[in-house]
Design a protein around this motif. Structure first.
Motif: not given
Length: 549
Positions: A178-184, A233-234
């Motif tokens: 569940a990567p955070s938006p910041r990591t993405i 995949a997520h």
């Protein structure tokens, strides 16, 4: 009860040590920034600087014209590289009162300090405050990296961009699935930035795929195949916006790459073959054609140019990483992080040793592996100190003293070599004094700046003026355009030594030693980096001297 009391006492002490490490890290960054700010003007131009400045002008002209002026998309072979650094320097030059090439040197220093900060934060994230401080010191006192950050417009910014991407990938492993938006965003930005600097940034995909294997094995074992595939995949799906952002970043700084979908692959094909007329360079005391360099080229130069303390800690870290893969007390995420870092540090060298591409200019094309090397070394040092604290506490001061001594060795060489830190050879090689007989040192001709300054000073002291109705003529053995920039408008330069007043030569094997009065001599550690000769009234047929193979 006593164990609780001991634990309570140790916690504040541990926090105090951590705060001290962080405070020292900020101090190191501040000192490096101040030193760089005071000395960036000392670094001369290399072979590529002038051309990169032209590339920046063409790129900006293209954007200003709304893509009507597309000269940048076919300029030399630089259109196959990104121009982010070059454009940033050109734009910065418009708003600060510095000469263009001084601006480029200053921006290089800024990018380098940013790279130091990212390296510190990454090592701290993985191994704690002591690991962060150790990695920062190892990178700041790595003469090869420090020297290149001022004057290398391609390889040093690329190294920093790759560290941004590696930071994003480490965060991705930590936060999986569940990567955070910041990591993405960080992964996408790092990918776009690194590929936009050099297409070689695609190597990070290999780091990630192989590095994630321990984590994926754990996922399949604990979650089952179906759930593990679903989670993967997520993650791939949520990364898409970040990668789309990265694509835009890549296109902004490397516009040719998105003009056609296949252009990045075309660049890979182009750079996989030697694209220039072959020449010879000195390696291990012999002249070798650059397409024919032996497999030992990179391991030899890395072993002889990196500081000894970095080499020792790096070896320990690589061994520990591979040993940890079979250990059950190490988490899968930890295994993946350390494996990915080890690949980032070592895989490019292994590929080059196997594929044997054309190799030249020392290790400058592989500067990007040095920051992950220092992260691994910093983590190894911190883990070693922790082990000593638990098992041999009385040895900790001795280990710290050895580490400090290991840092003082390259520091002393950096001071002695300034501003030619990039030519550093360690004490295993016998420093530059011995290495000068076996390897090339100032292959980018930075010493022509100090030689030019010395020539102008000599002429001013002697109150000499050029012959009537013309400028001083200087024959140069080395990069011509950088010499012209360094000498200024009162001089004309060229190869013709018969018509010249002075000869300016690098201290490399291809420049002849002349039987003429020496006006200026640039030396470091008893090694001649450049000379200026007074050749007025003398017949000098050529400045070149190519020894027989």
């Amino acid at each position: 009860m006593s164990s609780i009391t001991t634990s309570a006492l140790e916690a504040p002490a541990r926090r105090s040590v951590e705060k001290t490490c962080d405070d020292l890290a900020f101090l190191v960054l501040g000192v490096v920034a101040i030193v760089a700010g005071l000395t960036f003007r000392d670094y001369g131009l290399g072979w590529d600087d002038y051309t990169h400045a032209e590339y920046a002008d063409l790129l900006l002209r293209m954007y200003e014209s709304g893509f009507k002026d597309t000269g940048a998309l076919s300029f030399a072979n630089l259109y196959m590289y990104g121009g982010g650094f070059d454009m940033a320097a050109a734009l910065l030059h418009k708003v600060i009162p510095l000469e263009l090439f001084e601006t480029r040197r200053m921006l290089g220093a800024i990018v380098g300090v940013i790279g130091l900060a990212i390296t510190w934060r990454l090592a701290r994230r993985i191994g704690g405050p002591l690991a962060g401080l150790a990695a920062l010191l190892l990178l700041a006192l790595c003469p090869t990296f420090y020297g290149h950050m001022f004057m290398n417009p391609k390889d040093a910014p690329f190294a920093v961009a790759m560290m941004v991407l590696i930071m994003g990938l480490v965060r991705l492993i930590e936060e999986y699935p569940a990567p955070s938006p910041r990591t993405i965003l960080l992964v996408g930005f790092g990918a776009g930035l690194s590929l936009g600097c050099r297409v070689l940034g695609g190597l990070a995909l290999i780091y990630a795929v192989i590095g994630f294997i321990p984590l994926w094995i754990e996922e399949f074992r604990k979650q089952g195949a179906r759930e593990a595939i679903h989670r993967f995949a997520h993650v791939a799906y949520v990364l898409l916006p970040g990668l789309a952002f990265g694509y835009l970043v890549m296109g902004l700084i490397w516009p040719w790459s998105i003009m056609e979908p296949g252009h990045p692959l075309e660049a890979v094909t182009y750079f996989s073959h030697f694209f220039e007329k072959p020449w010879k360079e000195m390696f291990d005391g012999a002249l070798v054609s650059v397409p024919d360099m032996p497999w030992s080229y990179l391991p030899t130069l890395f072993a002889l140019q990196l500081p000894e303390v970095l080499l020792a800690l790096l070896a320990a870290a690589v061994i520990a990483t591979f040993m940890s893969l079979s250990r059950t007390d190490v988490t899968a995420k930890r295994k993946s992080i350390m494996l990915m870092l080890t690949l980032a540090a070592m895989l490019p060298l292994v590929i080059a040793m196997v594929k044997r591409p054309a190799l030249y200019n020392g290790i400058r094309h592989f500067i990007f592996v040095i920051p992950p090397m220092t992260v691994l070394a910093g983590v190894a040092f911190a883990r070693g100190m922790d082990w000593l604290g638990e098992n041999r506490r009385v040895w900790q001061p001795a280990a710290l003293a050895v580490f400090a001594f290991g840092l003082l060795l390259p520091l002393s060489e950096m001071i002695r070599l300034h501003p030619y830190q990039y030519t550093h050879f360690n004490h295993i090689a016998g420093t530059v004094r011995t290495a000068d007989n076996f390897f090339m040192l100032d292959y980018w001709g930075l010493a022509l700046k100090q030689a030019s300054d010395g020539l102008r000073e000599q002429l001013a002291e002697r109150q000499e003026v050029p012959p009537q109705h013309r400028k001083w003529k200087v024959a140069v053995c080395g990069p011509q355009r950088p010499a012209q920039v360094a000498l200024g408008p009162d001089f004309t330069i060229g190869w013709d030594s018969n018509a010249a007043d002075f000869a300016m030569t690098l201290g490399e094997f291809y420049c002849k030693g002349l039987a003429a009065p020496v006006m200026v001599e640039i030396k470091r550690d008893d090694v001649v980096f450049a000379r200026v000769y007074d050749i007025r009234g003398r017949s000098i047929s050529s400045l070149l001297s190519i020894p027989a193979p």
